[in-house]
Scaffold this active site. Structure first.
Site, short mmCIF file in Angstrom:
data_model
loop_
_atom_site.label_atom_id
_atom_site.label_comp_id
_atom_site.label_asym_id
_atom_site.label_seq_id
_atom_site.Cartn_x
_atom_site.Cartn_y
_atom_site.Cartn_z
N ASP A 264 -45.58 -4.03 -81.99
CA ASP A 264 -46.87 -3.82 -81.34
C ASP A 264 -47.00 -4.57 -80.01
OD1 ASP A 264 -47.64 -2.16 -83.35
OD2 ASP A 264 -49.03 -3.54 -84.32
N LYS B 29 -57.47 -6.69 -85.86
CA LYS B 29 -57.71 -5.34 -86.38
C LYS B 29 -56.84 -5.07 -87.60
CE LYS B 29 -55.48 -1.74 -84.46
NZ LYS B 29 -54.78 -0.95 -85.49
N ASN B 30 -55.56 -5.44 -87.51
CA ASN B 30 -54.64 -5.09 -88.60
C ASN B 30 -54.81 -5.95 -89.85
OD1 ASN B 30 -53.70 -3.04 -87.06
ND2 ASN B 30 -51.68 -3.93 -86.66
N ARG C 64 -59.46 1.97 -79.69
CA ARG C 64 -59.20 1.89 -81.13
C ARG C 64 -58.90 0.45 -81.54
NH1 ARG C 64 -54.45 4.97 -83.07
NH2 ARG C 64 -55.00 3.59 -84.76
N CYS D 122 -47.40 10.68 -86.09
CA CYS D 122 -48.25 10.17 -85.01
C CYS D 122 -47.38 9.97 -83.79
CB CYS D 122 -48.98 8.90 -85.42
SG CYS D 122 -48.00 7.44 -85.37
N ARG E 289 -43.66 8.11 -89.50
CA ARG E 289 -44.51 7.22 -90.32
C ARG E 289 -44.84 7.81 -91.69
NH1 ARG E 289 -48.77 4.24 -86.47
NH2 ARG E 289 -48.56 2.59 -88.01
C1 UD1 Z 1 -48.43 -1.56 -89.49
C2 UD1 Z 1 -49.39 -1.82 -88.35
C3 UD1 Z 1 -48.82 -1.31 -87.05
C4 UD1 Z 1 -47.43 -1.91 -86.81
C5 UD1 Z 1 -46.53 -1.69 -88.02
C6 UD1 Z 1 -45.19 -2.40 -87.91
C7 UD1 Z 1 -51.56 -1.76 -89.40
C8 UD1 Z 1 -52.85 -1.05 -89.58
N1 UD1 Z 1 -50.64 -1.16 -88.63
O1 UD1 Z 1 -48.28 -0.15 -89.58
O2 UD1 Z 1 -49.70 -1.67 -85.99
O3 UD1 Z 1 -46.84 -1.30 -85.69
O4 UD1 Z 1 -47.17 -2.19 -89.21
O5 UD1 Z 1 -45.37 -3.75 -87.70
O6 UD1 Z 1 -51.37 -2.87 -89.88
N2 UD1 Z 1 -41.99 3.50 -93.48
C9 UD1 Z 1 -41.36 4.38 -94.32
N3 UD1 Z 1 -42.01 4.74 -95.48
C10 UD1 Z 1 -43.25 4.26 -95.80
C11 UD1 Z 1 -43.87 3.34 -94.94
C12 UD1 Z 1 -43.22 2.97 -93.78
O7 UD1 Z 1 -40.26 4.83 -94.04
O8 UD1 Z 1 -43.76 4.64 -96.86
C13 UD1 Z 1 -41.34 3.08 -92.22
C14 UD1 Z 1 -42.14 3.48 -90.97
O9 UD1 Z 1 -41.88 4.80 -90.58
C15 UD1 Z 1 -41.65 2.45 -89.97
C16 UD1 Z 1 -41.39 1.21 -90.83
O10 UD1 Z 1 -41.28 1.68 -92.18
O11 UD1 Z 1 -40.43 2.87 -89.41
C17 UD1 Z 1 -42.46 0.15 -90.77
O12 UD1 Z 1 -43.72 0.75 -90.98
P1 UD1 Z 1 -44.92 -0.03 -91.66
O13 UD1 Z 1 -44.62 -1.50 -91.67
O14 UD1 Z 1 -45.27 0.62 -92.93
O15 UD1 Z 1 -46.10 0.22 -90.60
P2 UD1 Z 1 -47.62 0.48 -90.91
O16 UD1 Z 1 -48.06 -0.29 -92.08
O17 UD1 Z 1 -47.89 1.95 -90.85
#
Ligand code: UD1
Length: 433
Positions: free
Chosen positions: A317, A22-23, A409, A122, A127
């Site tokens: 995850d 999915k990711n 999902r 969420c 996030r």
């Molecule tokens: C993706 C995955 C999710 C997984 C996560 C971490 C998808 C669709 N989802 O989510 O299943 O749990 O990676 O492996 O691929 N952060 C910030 N600022 C930002 C972006 C992120 O502070 O602009 C922080 C987040 O709050 C979190 C950390 O960085 O604490 C990692 O998040 P991120 O790797 O961005 O997760 P996602 O891409 O949302």
């Protein structure tokens, strides 16, 4: 609302075919916005998030069709994005799936403007998307946030940057990587996330004509091109789905072969389960690599500590699922959540099933083995739901997992795949339980 009804205490035996990731599929779908040519993506899991992303793409002027394969677990998407005058990803869709933010980079790069709803918080934490927006601003985008929407625009093409992400982020790496493929000049992204799904996205982009070096490393070098073209691409196997079934066998016992998975993407979990006492064998199958996991009833599990970290560290995850496993291990397990601030909501539900655990901030302490007994539990997010199913497979008597729309999902045919290895699990419509 559907629920899962599980009669626990039965070991799992047989084979499970792992679906596409999915990711990986979500950013690949978003990348189809980079070209007007047809893009065909196969091995997509038949899950709600994929259908939501396709709806997002349709709302952005994409002709899209989804074809289900006979087994019902897999989809192929045919996409062609002519574009729209005023590309806008609406709140109604974005609120159901945060990954919708992944359309921002491709839209800006191709059309020079985009309006995308702010995803908001969420269940597992705040996030934010600041890392995505900061990098796009550095590439020349003008970004304004008003009325709950990100309004982004750029005059001409985005400009290449030499950028170090302040924090490792999967989504920010994906968004900026896709944006950079059509930018002017050579972009260098440092401290890029190393998750295998990013490698798959980069592979798709290369197949579309992008120039990317350093795939699979923390430094991605992208030389922007004028245009990208269509292609056909099959997404990689879902390491989190595979990991979930490995945890199910580790907790509930049995002997299961997982077809079509990539052990290198699961090394941290495989090491942990082996150190806990499970027997794991890797071999080449007809459709790619296979993993076999064995834990016979009566064979003790040893508790182990876990800290979630960006890849190649232990995936957040799989934290919930491994917590369910550790309720069955002898001794104390300390589980640290290193990625999200509020990702222990499954802990309280596991306690209701009889788990002996305590949480304090980012740490959970699990004492095992506990005799779990079935009851009704509530799923709070995607992976928490999977942990409750695993615990239900262990618990004596009947467990009802409520609110499984979370599970739908991200897991393609979970109850059918588990039934195939002997689990007594059934989906029941909300009114019937
Ligand atoms: C993706 C995955 C999710 C997984 C996560 C971490 C998808 C669709 N989802 O989510 O299943 O749990 O990676 O492996 O691929 N952060 C910030 N600022 C930002 C972006 C992120 O502070 O602009 C922080 C987040 O709050 C979190 C950390 O960085 O604490 C990692 O998040 P991120 O790797 O961005 O997760 P996602 O891409 O949302």
């Amino acid at each position: 609302m559907d629920r899962l009804v599980i009669q626990g205490g039965h070991p799992l035996r047989g084979r499970i075919r792992v679906s596409g990731a999915k990711n990986a599929a979500l950013p690949c779908l978003a990348a189809a916005l980079l070209t007007a040519d047809p893009v065909v993506l196969s091995n997509l899991p038949a899950v709600a998030d994929i259908r939501t992303m396709v709806k997002v793409l349709q709302s952005l002027g994409t002709e899209a069709s989804l074809e289900a394969h006979p087994d019902g677990f897999e989809l192929t998407a045919r996409l062609a994005c002519a574009g729209s005058e005023d590309p806008k990803a609406p709140y109604d869709l974005v609120k159901t799936m945060r990954a919708s933010i992944l359309v921002l980079g491709p839209l800006l790069a191709r059309f020079g403007k985009a309006t995308v709803s702010l995803p908001g918080g969420c269940a597992i934490g705040a996030r934010p998307v600041n890392l995505h927006l900061e990098a796009l601003e550095r590439m020349g985008a003008r970004i304004e946030i008003s009325h709950g929407y990100i309004h982004a625009s750029v005059k001409g093409r985005l400009k290449a940057i030499d950028h170090t992400f302040e924090k490792v982020s999967v989504g920010a790496t994906e968004n900026i990587l896709t944006a950079a493929t059509l930018a002017e000049g050579t972009t260098i992204l440092r401290n890029a996330a190393l998750e295998p799904e990013i490698g798959d996205l980069a592979q798709l982009l290369v197949e579309m004509g992008a120039q990317i070096e350093g795939i699979g490393t923390g430094t991605l070098t992208i030389t922007g091109v004028q245009r990208l073209h269509g292609c056909e691409h099959a997404v990689i196997a879902d390491r989190i789905e595979a990991g979930t079934y490995l945890c199910a066998v580790a907790a509930a016992c049995g002997d299961v072969v997982l077809d079509r998975c990539e052990p290198e993407h699961l090394r941290s979990l495989l090491d942990l389960l082996e150190r806990s006492g499970c027997v794991i064998t890797e071999r080449e199958g007809q459709e790619g690599r296979q993993l076999r996991i064995q834990r016979e009833p009566g064979q003790k599990l040893r508790s182990k500590d876990v800290t979630t970290l960006p890849f190649p560290g232990f995936p957040t995850d799989l934290q919930a699922q491994v917590m369910a496993v550790m309720t069955q291990a002898c001794g104390i397990s300390v589980i640290n959540e290193g990625i999200f601030e509020n990702r222990f909501q499954h802990a309280m539900e596991l306690e209701r099933l009889g788990a002996n655990l305590r949480t304090d901030g980012h740490t959970a302490i699990v004492a095992g083995p506990a005799d779990l007994t079935g009851c009704t539990v509530m799923a709070t997010d995607l992976r928490a739901s999977a942990a409750l199913v695993i615990a239900g497979l262990v618990a004596a008597g009947e467990t009802i997992v409520d609110r499984i729309y979370h599970l739908d999902r991200g897991y393609s045919g979970l109850e059918k795949k588990l039934q195939g290895v002997g689990a007594r699990i059934e989906r029941v419509g909300g009114g019937k339980v």
